[in-house]
Scaffold this motif. Structure first.
Motif, short mmCIF file in Angstrom:
data_model
loop_
_atom_site.label_atom_id
_atom_site.label_comp_id
_atom_site.label_asym_id
_atom_site.label_seq_id
_atom_site.Cartn_x
_atom_site.Cartn_y
_atom_site.Cartn_z
N TYR A 168 0.83 -1.21 0.00
CA TYR A 168 0.00 0.00 0.00
C TYR A 168 0.86 1.25 0.00
O TYR A 168 0.45 2.29 -0.53
N SER A 169 2.06 1.18 0.56
CA SER A 169 2.94 2.35 0.57
C SER A 169 3.32 2.75 -0.85
O SER A 169 3.42 3.95 -1.17
N LEU A 170 3.53 1.77 -1.72
CA LEU A 170 3.90 2.06 -3.10
C LEU A 170 2.72 2.52 -3.93
O LEU A 170 2.87 3.35 -4.84
N GLN A 171 1.52 2.02 -3.63
CA GLN A 171 0.36 2.34 -4.47
C GLN A 171 0.02 3.82 -4.45
O GLN A 171 -0.57 4.33 -5.40
N PHE A 172 0.40 4.54 -3.39
CA PHE A 172 0.14 5.98 -3.34
C PHE A 172 0.78 6.69 -4.54
O PHE A 172 0.26 7.72 -5.00
N PHE A 173 1.89 6.15 -5.05
CA PHE A 173 2.65 6.85 -6.08
C PHE A 173 2.69 6.09 -7.41
O PHE A 173 3.46 6.42 -8.29
N LEU A 174 1.85 5.06 -7.53
CA LEU A 174 1.80 4.32 -8.78
C LEU A 174 0.54 4.69 -9.55
O LEU A 174 0.51 5.68 -10.26
N ALA A 175 -0.51 3.90 -9.41
CA ALA A 175 -1.74 4.20 -10.15
C ALA A 175 -2.92 4.09 -9.19
O ALA A 175 -3.70 3.13 -9.25
N PRO A 176 -3.07 5.06 -8.29
CA PRO A 176 -4.14 4.96 -7.27
C PRO A 176 -5.54 4.95 -7.85
O PRO A 176 -6.48 4.55 -7.17
N ASP A 177 -5.71 5.39 -9.10
CA ASP A 177 -7.04 5.39 -9.71
C ASP A 177 -7.37 4.07 -10.41
O ASP A 177 -8.49 3.90 -10.90
N ILE A 219 9.88 3.56 3.01
CA ILE A 219 9.67 3.43 1.57
C ILE A 219 9.51 4.81 0.93
O ILE A 219 10.05 5.08 -0.15
N TRP A 220 8.79 5.70 1.58
CA TRP A 220 8.61 7.04 1.01
C TRP A 220 9.93 7.80 1.00
O TRP A 220 10.19 8.58 0.07
N GLN A 221 10.77 7.59 2.01
CA GLN A 221 12.08 8.25 1.99
C GLN A 221 12.95 7.70 0.86
O GLN A 221 13.72 8.45 0.25
N ALA A 222 12.83 6.41 0.58
CA ALA A 222 13.58 5.84 -0.54
C ALA A 222 13.05 6.38 -1.87
O ALA A 222 13.82 6.74 -2.76
N LEU A 223 11.73 6.46 -2.00
CA LEU A 223 11.14 6.99 -3.22
C LEU A 223 11.52 8.45 -3.46
O LEU A 223 11.59 8.91 -4.60
N ALA A 224 11.77 9.18 -2.36
CA ALA A 224 12.14 10.59 -2.50
C ALA A 224 13.44 10.74 -3.29
O ALA A 224 13.68 11.79 -3.90
N LYS A 225 14.26 9.71 -3.29
CA LYS A 225 15.51 9.76 -4.05
C LYS A 225 15.28 9.43 -5.52
O LYS A 225 16.12 9.75 -6.37
N ALA A 226 14.14 8.79 -5.81
CA ALA A 226 13.83 8.41 -7.19
C ALA A 226 12.93 9.43 -7.87
O ALA A 226 13.13 9.77 -9.04
N ILE A 227 11.92 9.89 -7.14
CA ILE A 227 10.95 10.83 -7.72
C ILE A 227 10.73 12.00 -6.75
O ILE A 227 9.64 12.17 -6.21
N PRO A 228 11.76 12.82 -6.51
CA PRO A 228 11.64 13.89 -5.51
C PRO A 228 10.55 14.89 -5.84
O PRO A 228 10.01 15.54 -4.94
N GLU A 229 10.20 15.02 -7.13
CA GLU A 229 9.17 15.97 -7.52
C GLU A 229 7.76 15.49 -7.16
O GLU A 229 6.80 16.25 -7.24
N LYS A 230 7.63 14.24 -6.73
CA LYS A 230 6.31 13.69 -6.41
C LYS A 230 6.15 13.29 -4.94
O LYS A 230 5.04 13.16 -4.45
#
Length: 590
Positions: free
Chosen positions: A302-311, A355-366
């Motif tokens: 669920y942590s990843l789904q926030f930034f993938l395709a929530p719709d 997970i969100w801190q790791a994603l911040a390094k990949a997609i900081p704009e999101k």
């Protein structure tokens, strides 16, 4: 993946039928949630919405889920699989309902109890309905299972997969055992019937779909919808730069050790798939925050789904592109007899934060700053002046992190829950307590160009005696920021005695001494007040880039103090006139 159904393919489903089927499946889950909320007896289900509902196909692949409690949703599949495997697929018949809450057999913590019903159409198994709810109390050494002991036995009644209904007839012996092992037996029968009603709703909707459109069409639609969602998720992953991204977070304590308990995550993005690897995470701990496999995987997904395709339609297709690696023996892969009562409310939130801190390094704009990353779950046995006892629970919310576009949300449940705070009116009607405050906590948000949302100050007075258990964290450091944003304030629990004296019972006191925030059976007397100060979310972006006007508005709204405006934002405000000193501000901001 095969798209075959007999001699036909799922591509035979035209777009209109596809949308009709998708809506039917989603409505079935939503109907389950509505029935459960409206008919349950306990406030934790009826008012706080601490439950989840979903339907699965005949292979136990997720078909649809209601927008209920995220940490339950992906984990429910594991409970259903264990139950059907244990009982035997050939031994599950129409009218049967299975029950399980064992953390090591697809569960999370003992209070989360799952009910699984096979759904048949003209003797053919077409799917399953699954309804999970957090039951207020299932025994153990502390109210709500919050004994914070070193053995799972202290947390309550642990049920292996069993039949609670056989051909529509209830297992009275099993029901009696459950009721005998609860401090709140007056809720048990009503809540059980509510779950049964939710399952019957799912059964009716799937059978109605088969009757109207034909069972072959329904089965083909199930596979096509799952494939459609998987395609959307893979396309979304493909927009994240390939690479390996790491981060860490921790629990302040396990309640036994004075050391932080670390979790480490590595995200490997490879084209259209993600590997989530927890190698490097600390081993299982003595205290009660260990996370079973199902809980950890659910939190990661669920942590990843926030930034993938929530719709996208919510089904198994969301999870197929994601692999989770869990080392044996770590505290995110709990084995018997490791206690797990804090796994959903504490551990899941730390998994999300990492997970969100790791994603911040990949997609900081999101990415956003971390949320309060805590459910702040407390449970209290309470005694009325007339001697009647009950169990009261609540989830004092905190703030979410600032985003690249706006400030974070204030006083909002952590992403793991999607639950509600207990309404004061309901709490005071049911229990011998009185709400004295639930208000914004000044200076609790992480400073940033877009600051975090605020936490709250929560106060409840005991009208009689009581014993309180509390699960919380973020008492050593606040929620991390992102993109240069600063962390939020720390959290704190206090006991305000009837004479007005204040005793910090979790977190740092005014003299800098730190106390274990995992409380078990802390005693309160009549007239005493429990106060909890929740934290906000982490900030996003350099605080000095926040406009002077926004900082002044925050001061006028009492979201931040004049001192914080100067210290964190470099904005100098006259305490008498509440006007900005632009000369001093420009000097501070450079």
């Amino acid at each position: 993946m095969s798209n075959q159904q007999g001699n036909a393919t799922v591509d035979d489903i035209d777009p209109i039928t596809f949308e009709v089927m998708r809506s039917i499946f989603e409505f079935a889950s939503d109907r389950m949630a509505s029935v459960l909320q409206r008919s349950s007896f306990s406030p934790i289900l009826a008012d706080m919405l601490d439950f989840s509902n979903a339907i699965y196909d005949a292979d136990l692949q997720l078909l649809s889920q209601a927008a209920n409690c995220p940490v339950h949703l992906a984990a429910m599949k594991f409970s259903a699989e264990e139950a059907v495997k244990s009982i035997g697929k050939d031994n599950v018949h129409e009218g049967d309902v299975l029950v399980v809450n064992d953390p090591y057999r697809g569960g999370t913590h003992i209070n989360d109890i799952s009910f699984i019903q096979p759904i048949f159409y003209k003797k053919e198994l077409i799917g399953y309905g699954v309804s999970r709810g957090h039951w207020m109390d299932l025994g153990g050494g502390g109210a709500g299972g919050q004994a914070f002991s070193t053995h799972i036995a202290a947390e309550g009644l642990r049920l292996p997969p069993l039949k609670i209904f056989t051909s529509g007839k209830i297992n009275e012996d099993l029901l009696a055992i459950i009721m005998n092992n609860s401090r709140t037996p007056h809720f048990i029968k009503g809540d059980l019937q509510a779950h049964l009603g939710a399952l019957r709703g799912a059964e009716q909707e799937l059978q109605r779909a088969c009757e109207r459109y034909g069972v072959d069409t329904v089965k083909k639609a199930m596979k096509k919808i799952q494939a459609y969602t998987e395609k959307m998720i893979r396309e979304s992953i493909g927009r994240i730069p390939n690479g390996v991204y790491e981060a860490e977070d921790y629990a302040d304590t396990d309640g036994v050790s004075q050391e932080r308990i670390k979790l480490k995550v590595q995200l490997e993005i490879a084209d259209t798939s993600i590997k989530v690897d927890f190698t490097g995470t600390d081993p299982m701990c003595q205290g009660a925050i260990n996370s079973p496999r199902a809980n950890t995987i659910s939190a990661a997904l669920y942590s990843l789904q926030f930034f993938l395709a929530p719709d996208a339609p919510q089904n198994q297709g969301m999870f197929n592109p994601i692999e989770v690696v869990l080392p044996e023996g770590c505290w995110l892969n709990a084995q018997w007899p490791a206690p797990t009562i804090g796994c959903t409310t504490l551990t899941s939130s730390k998994i999300t934060s990492a997970i969100w801190q790791a994603l911040a390094k990949a997609i900081p704009e999101k990415i956003t700053g971390s949320t309060c990353s805590e459910s702040n779950w407390f449970v209290a046995s309470c005694t009325a002046p007339d001697g009647k006892t009950d169990v009261f629970s609540d989830l004092p919310a905190g703030g979410w992190g600032g985003t690249p576009y706006a400030d974070g949300m204030s006083v909002t449940m952590d992403p793991l829950g999607n639950c509600m705070n207990m309404p004061a009116e309901t709490a005071e009607l049911f229990f011998p307590i009185a709400y004295e405050a639930f208000e914004m906590r000044q200076d609790s948000a992480g400073p940033g160009q877009h600051r975090g949302g605020l936490g709250a100050i929560f106060k409840v007075r005991f009208l009689g005696g009581g014993e309180l258990g509390m699960e919380t964290a973020r008492t050593l450091e606040g929620s991390p920021g992102a993109a240069g944003g600063l962390p939020s304030a720390v959290q704190r629990s206090s006991h305000i005695h009837a004479d007005g004296s204040v005793q910090v019972i979790g977190g740092f006191d005014t003299e800098g001494a730190w106390r274990n925030p995992l409380l078990a059976a802390h005693k309160f007397h009549a007239g005493d007040v429990f106060m909890f100060e929740s934290t906000g979310g982490g900030g996003w972006g350099d605080p000095k880039r926040r406009t002077v006007e926004e900082v002044l508005d925050d001061v006028l709204d009492e979201y931040i103090s004049i001192e914080a405006a100067r210290q964190h934002y470099g904005v100098v405000i006259d305490p008498q006139t509440l006007q900005v000193d632009m000369t001093a501000t420009q000097a501070l901001r450079g």
